[in-house]
Write an enzyme that holds these catalytic residues in place. Sequence first.
Site, PDB file in Angstrom:
ATOM      1  N   SER A 299      44.253  42.920  33.388  1.00  0.00           N
ATOM      2  CA  SER A 299      43.114  42.011  33.276  1.00  0.00           C
ATOM      3  C   SER A 299      43.144  41.231  31.966  1.00  0.00           C
ATOM      4  CB  SER A 299      41.812  42.806  33.350  1.00  0.00           C
ATOM      5  OG  SER A 299      40.722  41.936  33.120  1.00  0.00           O
ATOM      6  N   ALA A 300      42.762  39.962  32.080  1.00  0.00           N
ATOM      7  CA  ALA A 300      42.631  39.121  30.879  1.00  0.00           C
ATOM      8  C   ALA A 300      41.549  39.671  29.943  1.00  0.00           C
ATOM      9  CB  ALA A 300      42.302  37.683  31.282  1.00  0.00           C
TER      10      ALA A 300
ATOM     11  N   GLU B 151      27.111  39.246  31.753  1.00  0.00           N
ATOM     12  CA  GLU B 151      28.075  38.455  32.541  1.00  0.00           C
ATOM     13  C   GLU B 151      27.523  38.112  33.922  1.00  0.00           C
ATOM     14  OE1 GLU B 151      31.160  40.138  34.834  1.00  0.00           O
ATOM     15  OE2 GLU B 151      30.938  42.125  33.965  1.00  0.00           O
TER      16      GLU B 151
ATOM     17  N   LYS C  31      35.047  32.819  40.441  1.00  0.00           N
ATOM     18  CA  LYS C  31      35.245  33.862  39.427  1.00  0.00           C
ATOM     19  C   LYS C  31      36.031  33.224  38.280  1.00  0.00           C
ATOM     20  CE  LYS C  31      37.753  38.166  38.721  1.00  0.00           C
ATOM     21  NZ  LYS C  31      38.579  39.204  39.357  1.00  0.00           N
TER      22      LYS C  31
ATOM     23  N   LYS D 282      36.858  51.514  35.976  1.00  0.00           N
ATOM     24  CA  LYS D 282      36.885  52.248  37.238  1.00  0.00           C
ATOM     25  C   LYS D 282      38.247  52.880  37.428  1.00  0.00           C
ATOM     26  CE  LYS D 282      33.543  50.114  40.200  1.00  0.00           C
ATOM     27  NZ  LYS D 282      33.061  48.863  39.624  1.00  0.00           N
TER      28      LYS D 282
ATOM     29  N   ASP E 260      49.836  43.328  36.681  1.00  0.00           N
ATOM     30  CA  ASP E 260      48.431  43.001  36.880  1.00  0.00           C
ATOM     31  C   ASP E 260      47.606  43.700  35.797  1.00  0.00           C
ATOM     32  OD1 ASP E 260      45.920  42.327  37.694  1.00  0.00           O
ATOM     33  OD2 ASP E 260      46.167  42.982  39.784  1.00  0.00           O
TER      34      ASP E 260
ATOM     35  N   VAL F 155      34.203  39.342  32.176  1.00  0.00           N
ATOM     36  CA  VAL F 155      34.016  39.899  30.836  1.00  0.00           C
ATOM     37  C   VAL F 155      34.699  38.997  29.806  1.00  0.00           C
ATOM     38  CG1 VAL F 155      34.640  41.829  29.320  1.00  0.00           C
ATOM     39  CG2 VAL F 155      33.686  42.274  31.596  1.00  0.00           C
TER      40      VAL F 155
HETATM   41  N1  PSU Z   1      34.871  46.004  37.035  1.00  0.00           N
HETATM   42  C1  PSU Z   1      33.748  46.442  37.609  1.00  0.00           C
HETATM   43  N2  PSU Z   1      32.838  45.537  38.065  1.00  0.00           N
HETATM   44  C2  PSU Z   1      33.031  44.193  37.934  1.00  0.00           C
HETATM   45  C3  PSU Z   1      34.237  43.749  37.297  1.00  0.00           C
HETATM   46  C4  PSU Z   1      35.114  44.683  36.865  1.00  0.00           C
HETATM   47  O1  PSU Z   1      33.570  47.642  37.727  1.00  0.00           O
HETATM   48  O2  PSU Z   1      32.199  43.396  38.384  1.00  0.00           O
HETATM   49  C5  PSU Z   1      34.469  42.271  37.093  1.00  0.00           C
HETATM   50  C6  PSU Z   1      34.160  41.872  35.627  1.00  0.00           C
HETATM   51  O3  PSU Z   1      33.619  40.571  35.615  1.00  0.00           O
HETATM   52  C7  PSU Z   1      35.536  41.864  34.989  1.00  0.00           C
HETATM   53  C8  PSU Z   1      36.390  41.367  36.141  1.00  0.00           C
HETATM   54  O4  PSU Z   1      35.640  41.054  33.852  1.00  0.00           O
HETATM   55  O5  PSU Z   1      35.843  41.973  37.296  1.00  0.00           O
HETATM   56  C9  PSU Z   1      37.841  41.727  35.968  1.00  0.00           C
HETATM   57  O6  PSU Z   1      38.599  41.092  36.926  1.00  0.00           O
HETATM   58  P1  PSU Z   1      40.191  41.108  36.847  1.00  0.00           P
HETATM   59  O7  PSU Z   1      40.588  42.513  37.124  1.00  0.00           O
HETATM   60  O8  PSU Z   1      40.621  40.163  37.922  1.00  0.00           O
HETATM   61  O9  PSU Z   1      40.535  40.650  35.471  1.00  0.00           O
HETATM   62 MN    MN Z   2      44.241  40.933  37.785  1.00  0.00          MN
END
Ligand code: PSU
Ligand code: MN
Length: 314
Positions: free
Chosen positions: A144-145, A28, A90, A163, A142, A110
């Site tokens: 993640s997709a 990615e 992003k 994390k 919230d 991702v």
């Molecule tokens: N978690 C990490 N490092 C990252 C990401 C997530 O430890 O760089 C990035 C990845 O690209 C993941 C995105 O797909 O953040 C998720 O963002 P969101 O929570 O906004 O869906």
């Molecule tokens: Mn989010």
Amino acid sequence: MSQLDQYLNLSDDVKKALKKGMPIVALESTIISHGMPYPDNVETAYAVENQIVERGALPATIAIMDGKIRVGLTPAEIERLGKEGLSATKTSRRDMPFVLANKTTGATTVAATMIAAHLAGIHFFATGGIGGVHRGGEDTMDVSADLVELQKTSVAVICSGVKSILDIGRTLEYLETGGVPVIGFGTDEMPAFYTRQSGFQLVLRAENAQDVADAFRVSQALGFPGGMVIANPIPEQSAMDATVIEHAITEALKEAEREGIVGKEVTPFLLERIARGTGGISLKSNIALILNNARVAADIAVAYAGTKIERKLF
Ligand code: PSU
Ligand code: MN
């Protein structure tokens, strides 16, 4: 040219490897633009690709550039993305059509990288951590997709879990509901990115790359639409002290709340604050775990293909 070909561009190496059934590992680009500072991001991206080449697979870093989903960036393009950093968009599933239509630079998350890999015909994808259910997600929604994509798109994601900025328990519940296998790679416990343990048990465990490749093949044979999470713990010697990282996370979460950070900014904000809060220690761990995930992903891709790429293709 098919309609899809107007928006999907594979490098010559990727095309060649696909044609011959050779092992490929997708990578990615949000991790490059939004996950780490320059120049560590670019150096890490190169090092990750090298690990994959050394293990006999072809790396394919993915991003959106000039109105196309590019599968297999050149080193110069990786550098460009690393320099653009936060000014690259992003890009998750939601954002893809708009970013492509507008011809802006899109760093794929991702979810978006899974989509691109799947469109290209690549089954395996290495990263650091996936997105998940945020702490307090039961109120904010919230989520993640990435977790939704894992239910829809059949790509196996090799990562070090999520994390602990996130709610690991709810993330696992969400994946279970969605029918996404979370396979502990040599572990019975969900890793927590910087640390090997989270306190959350997993029910699926693989001992080696072949086990994962076999399970993925079955999923394909059954016509399952979704992917898999291969949860590979950070190497022991690079793992962080759990209290140090937890403190940095708590501080980062408080700061995000104070500053009113919402939506897609949340994850990059927390990542940056944690790196700062641990004086760069977390960055070292982050790099170590990604390199390790790249090696495991390459081994899985090689096991699946039943062959290695003996010589550097490019
Ligand atoms: N978690 C990490 N490092 C990252 C990401 C997530 O430890 O760089 C990035 C990845 O690209 C993941 C995105 O797909 O953040 C998720 O963002 P969101 O929570 O906004 O869906
Ligand atoms: Mn989010």
